[in-house]
Design a protein around this motif. Structure first.
Motif, PDB file in Angstrom:
ATOM      1  N   HIS A 142      47.157  26.994  48.278  1.00 12.76           N
ATOM      2  CA  HIS A 142      45.749  27.381  48.226  1.00 12.76           C
ATOM      3  C   HIS A 142      45.335  27.761  46.803  1.00 12.76           C
ATOM      4  O   HIS A 142      46.123  28.319  46.037  1.00 12.76           O
ATOM      5  CB  HIS A 142      45.490  28.566  49.155  1.00 12.76           C
ATOM      6  CG  HIS A 142      45.941  28.334  50.568  1.00 12.76           C
ATOM      7  ND1 HIS A 142      45.309  27.449  51.399  1.00 12.76           N
ATOM      8  CD2 HIS A 142      46.981  28.853  51.271  1.00 12.76           C
ATOM      9  CE1 HIS A 142      45.933  27.432  52.575  1.00 12.76           C
ATOM     10  NE2 HIS A 142      46.951  28.260  52.512  1.00 12.76           N
ATOM     11  N   VAL A 143      44.086  27.488  46.497  1.00 10.99           N
ATOM     12  CA  VAL A 143      43.505  27.905  45.226  1.00 10.99           C
ATOM     13  C   VAL A 143      42.173  28.584  45.511  1.00 10.99           C
ATOM     14  O   VAL A 143      41.375  28.100  46.325  1.00 10.99           O
ATOM     15  CB  VAL A 143      43.342  26.721  44.255  1.00 10.99           C
ATOM     16  CG1 VAL A 143      42.417  25.644  44.817  1.00 10.99           C
ATOM     17  CG2 VAL A 143      42.853  27.202  42.895  1.00 10.99           C
ATOM     18  N   VAL A 144      41.950  29.718  44.859  1.00 15.82           N
ATOM     19  CA  VAL A 144      40.744  30.510  45.081  1.00 15.82           C
ATOM     20  C   VAL A 144      40.140  30.871  43.728  1.00 15.82           C
ATOM     21  O   VAL A 144      40.862  31.175  42.779  1.00 15.82           O
ATOM     22  CB  VAL A 144      41.081  31.813  45.847  1.00 15.82           C
ATOM     23  CG1 VAL A 144      39.852  32.711  45.954  1.00 15.82           C
ATOM     24  CG2 VAL A 144      41.607  31.490  47.228  1.00 15.82           C
ATOM     25  N   TYR A 145      38.825  30.810  43.652  1.00 21.27           N
ATOM     26  CA  TYR A 145      38.140  31.303  42.462  1.00 21.27           C
ATOM     27  C   TYR A 145      36.743  31.736  42.867  1.00 21.27           C
ATOM     28  O   TYR A 145      36.281  31.462  43.986  1.00 21.27           O
ATOM     29  CB  TYR A 145      38.088  30.238  41.362  1.00 21.27           C
ATOM     30  CG  TYR A 145      37.408  28.945  41.740  1.00 21.27           C
ATOM     31  CD1 TYR A 145      36.033  28.769  41.561  1.00 21.27           C
ATOM     32  CD2 TYR A 145      38.128  27.882  42.264  1.00 21.27           C
ATOM     33  CE1 TYR A 145      35.401  27.581  41.897  1.00 21.27           C
ATOM     34  CE2 TYR A 145      37.512  26.685  42.599  1.00 21.27           C
ATOM     35  CZ  TYR A 145      36.155  26.540  42.413  1.00 21.27           C
ATOM     36  OH  TYR A 145      35.538  25.362  42.749  1.00 21.27           O
ATOM     37  N   ASN A 170      36.690  42.271  40.781  1.00 15.11           N
ATOM     38  CA  ASN A 170      37.315  42.685  39.527  1.00 15.11           C
ATOM     39  C   ASN A 170      38.832  42.796  39.641  1.00 15.11           C
ATOM     40  O   ASN A 170      39.505  43.055  38.639  1.00 15.11           O
ATOM     41  CB  ASN A 170      36.727  44.012  39.019  1.00 15.11           C
ATOM     42  CG  ASN A 170      36.802  45.128  40.049  1.00 15.11           C
ATOM     43  OD1 ASN A 170      37.862  45.417  40.590  1.00 15.11           O
ATOM     44  ND2 ASN A 170      35.665  45.757  40.323  1.00 15.11           N
ATOM     45  N   GLN A 171      39.392  42.625  40.841  1.00 14.39           N
ATOM     46  CA  GLN A 171      40.834  42.589  41.036  1.00 14.39           C
ATOM     47  C   GLN A 171      41.109  41.662  42.217  1.00 14.39           C
ATOM     48  O   GLN A 171      40.316  41.584  43.149  1.00 14.39           O
ATOM     49  CB  GLN A 171      41.390  43.990  41.317  1.00 14.39           C
ATOM     50  CG  GLN A 171      41.188  44.961  40.153  1.00 14.39           C
ATOM     51  CD  GLN A 171      41.565  46.377  40.519  1.00 14.39           C
ATOM     52  OE1 GLN A 171      42.723  46.741  40.508  1.00 14.39           O
ATOM     53  NE2 GLN A 171      40.567  47.181  40.833  1.00 14.39           N
ATOM     54  N   PHE A 172      42.272  40.982  42.177  1.00 14.75           N
ATOM     55  CA  PHE A 172      42.524  39.965  43.194  1.00 14.75           C
ATOM     56  C   PHE A 172      44.020  39.757  43.356  1.00 14.75           C
ATOM     57  O   PHE A 172      44.790  39.879  42.408  1.00 14.75           O
ATOM     58  CB  PHE A 172      41.871  38.638  42.802  1.00 14.75           C
ATOM     59  CG  PHE A 172      42.037  37.544  43.823  1.00 14.75           C
ATOM     60  CD1 PHE A 172      41.110  37.375  44.824  1.00 14.75           C
ATOM     61  CD2 PHE A 172      43.149  36.719  43.800  1.00 14.75           C
ATOM     62  CE1 PHE A 172      41.273  36.382  45.780  1.00 14.75           C
ATOM     63  CE2 PHE A 172      43.327  35.730  44.738  1.00 14.75           C
ATOM     64  CZ  PHE A 172      42.383  35.561  45.743  1.00 14.75           C
ATOM     65  N   MET A 181      44.306  37.487  51.418  1.00 16.54           N
ATOM     66  CA  MET A 181      44.079  37.864  50.037  1.00 16.54           C
ATOM     67  C   MET A 181      43.369  39.210  50.002  1.00 16.54           C
ATOM     68  O   MET A 181      42.690  39.611  50.961  1.00 16.54           O
ATOM     69  CB  MET A 181      43.275  36.801  49.301  1.00 16.54           C
ATOM     70  CG  MET A 181      41.966  36.434  49.928  1.00 16.54           C
ATOM     71  SD  MET A 181      41.251  34.973  49.107  1.00 16.54           S
ATOM     72  CE  MET A 181      39.620  34.944  49.868  1.00 16.54           C
ATOM     73  N   ALA A 182      43.574  39.912  48.915  1.00 16.83           N
ATOM     74  CA  ALA A 182      42.952  41.219  48.715  1.00 16.83           C
ATOM     75  C   ALA A 182      42.160  41.186  47.421  1.00 16.83           C
ATOM     76  O   ALA A 182      42.589  40.571  46.437  1.00 16.83           O
ATOM     77  CB  ALA A 182      44.017  42.307  48.653  1.00 16.83           C
TER      78      ALA A 182
END
Length: 451
Positions: A142-145, A170-172, A181-182
């Motif tokens: 997976h890719v997240v942005y 601001n944090q991932f 995901m957090a």
């Protein structure tokens, strides 16, 4: 919220689909020295410069197996990426190129003049107003942005777009299995941050308001610790990414900073203030914080035996293990940093700097088990070998870069050849091989040596 066009969604979704082949690709550590790329460019015969030559390579990266790499190259006034030998399109600029953990996937921001889009696995997404750095899941699937369009930010998860707000995260971080995901964001500008743990469909969520001014995730991606505000005071909460609804709440303090979580997520430590007194907290236990200011991060001693830390106070530096019962080791250094333990916890190393009046450079050295190593212009990230019997570190000295292997007295066992660039070291599973990437002119080499 402006949705991504179907074509753009399909393009980015398809980028996450790996082509099946008859033979699985070998993703293990590359254990032989290999030239992985030769960057074209340079003067033509007779000294004339080729106008189409690559003039600048602003970024190079190897993954931790040597089987994945990329470099960004400037050619003819534009930039392109070469990933595992495959050249991408040319753009006005390229930012935040990010490799997947296995090195087989790549995502980056690509500009054509002032228009930006995300490129994932060579496929272009839709032009948007702004983009944030992409993240790959630990399993590479997976890719997240985050992307901004219409004045609002939304998440793009494998090409699918989700909630839009006026503020970006601001944090991932991902969970170890890539299913959750957090992140920390604020749905309204000026509001206190909130911690969100969600599945990749944004359907099953845990939301903690006024939480996440600081959030840390364990190296194994199993647990989270975060600072939470309660009626003007602060506490640390801990939770598992697998079961985020089970939250452990710490004691309330006037303020908390320097939050750290152990690599396996079993321990948490931080600096807190209580009634004007500064304390170090480790797994609920308190010790008075030593004089001076913390340098770098709190580091966990292996075997759940407490923590170590470095401080700087009144022109001297010190190493502390407050929960061990031992006193501080005070050194007359100008600076210290980069504390690390061996896996068995029997040895420790950190960097020291002591300037000699009238001398330029040669001021930084490794301190292993209290003993100083030789001095160089710069020393980077000392790391113990898996058996804990040697220390490996990168050096820059008199314009040259090289790898050094030392014993536990700080004495050099081996100084490797010099290179233009030297990348972080890794070790084979059996601990018998040292491997790292190097760049020399136009050659990118995965270098493998016996320890």
């Amino acid at each position: 919220m402006k949705a991504l066009s179907l074509a753009a969604v399909l393009a980015v979704c398809l980028s996450g689909c790996q082509k099946e082949s008859g033979k699985p690709k070998d993703l293990s550590l590359l254990t032989t020295t290999t030239v992985v790329a030769e960057i074209p460019g340079g003067p033509q015969e007779g000294g004339a410069w080729n106008a189409n030559a690559i003039r600048n390579v602003p970024q190079v990266e190897f993954n931790a197996t040597g089987r994945g790499f990329f470099y960004v190259a400037e050619q003819g006034g534009k930039f392109h990426v070469v990933h595992n030998g495959n050249r991408g399109n040319s753009y006005t600029n390229i930012l935040t190129p990010t490799l997947s953990p296995d090195g087989q996937r790549l995502a980056y921001q690509a500009y054509v003049d002032d228009k930006v889009r995300m490129v994932v696995d060579g496929r272009e997404g839709e032009v948007v107003e702004e983009l944030e750095i992409p993240f790959f899941s630990p399993d590479n699937r997976h890719v997240v942005y985050q992307a901004k369009t219409g004045g609002r930010w939304y998440f793009v998860v494998d090409g699918r777009s989700f909630p839009a707000y006026r503020t970006e995260h601001n944090q991932f971080g991902f969970s170890a299995d890539g299913t959750r995901m957090a992140y920390v964001d604020s749905p309204v500008e000026g509001a206190k941050p909130r911690l969100v743990v969600t599945d990749l469909d944004f359907k099953k969520q845990l939301i903690r308001e006024a939480t996440g001014a600081v959030m840390v995730i364990s190296d194994d991606k199993s647990r989270i610790a975060a600072i939470s505000e309660v009626k003007g005071k602060q506490r640390v909460i801990e939770l598992s990414l697998a079961t985020p609804d089970q939250v452990k709440e710490g004691v309330l303090y006037d303020s908390i900073k320097d939050l750290a979580i152990s690599p396996d997520g079993t321990s948490v430590a931080y600096v807190a203030e209580k009634g004007g007194r500064k304390v170090l907290v480790w797994n609920g236990q308190e010790k008075a914080f030593p004089p001076g200011k913390l340098v770098g991060q709190i580091v966990f001693r292996p075997g759940n035996k407490g923590v170590g830390l470095l401080t700087d106070s009144n022109g001297s530096c010190a190493f502390h293990e407050p929960f061990s019962g031992s006193g501080p080791q005070i050194r007359p250094y100008d600076e210290v940093g980069e504390l690390a333990y061996s896996k068995d916890g029997k040895s420790l190393v950190y960097l020291g700097r002591k300037v000699t009046p009238g001398q330029t450079g040669k001021s930084i050295f490794m301190v292993v088990n209290g003993k100083e190593g030789p001095r160089f212009d710069k020393v980077i990230s000392p790391t113990f070998t898996p058996d804990g019997q040697k220390v490996v570190y990168r050096v820059r000295h008199e314009g040259k870069r090289f790898m050094v292997v030392s014993d536990l007295d700080g004495k050099i066992i081996r100084q490797d050849p010099q290179h233009e660039m030297v990348f972080p070291p890794v070790f084979s599973p059996d601990g018998k091989l040292l491997a790292y990437g190097v760049k020399d002119g136009g050659k990118l080499v995965w270098n493998v040596e016996k320890l």
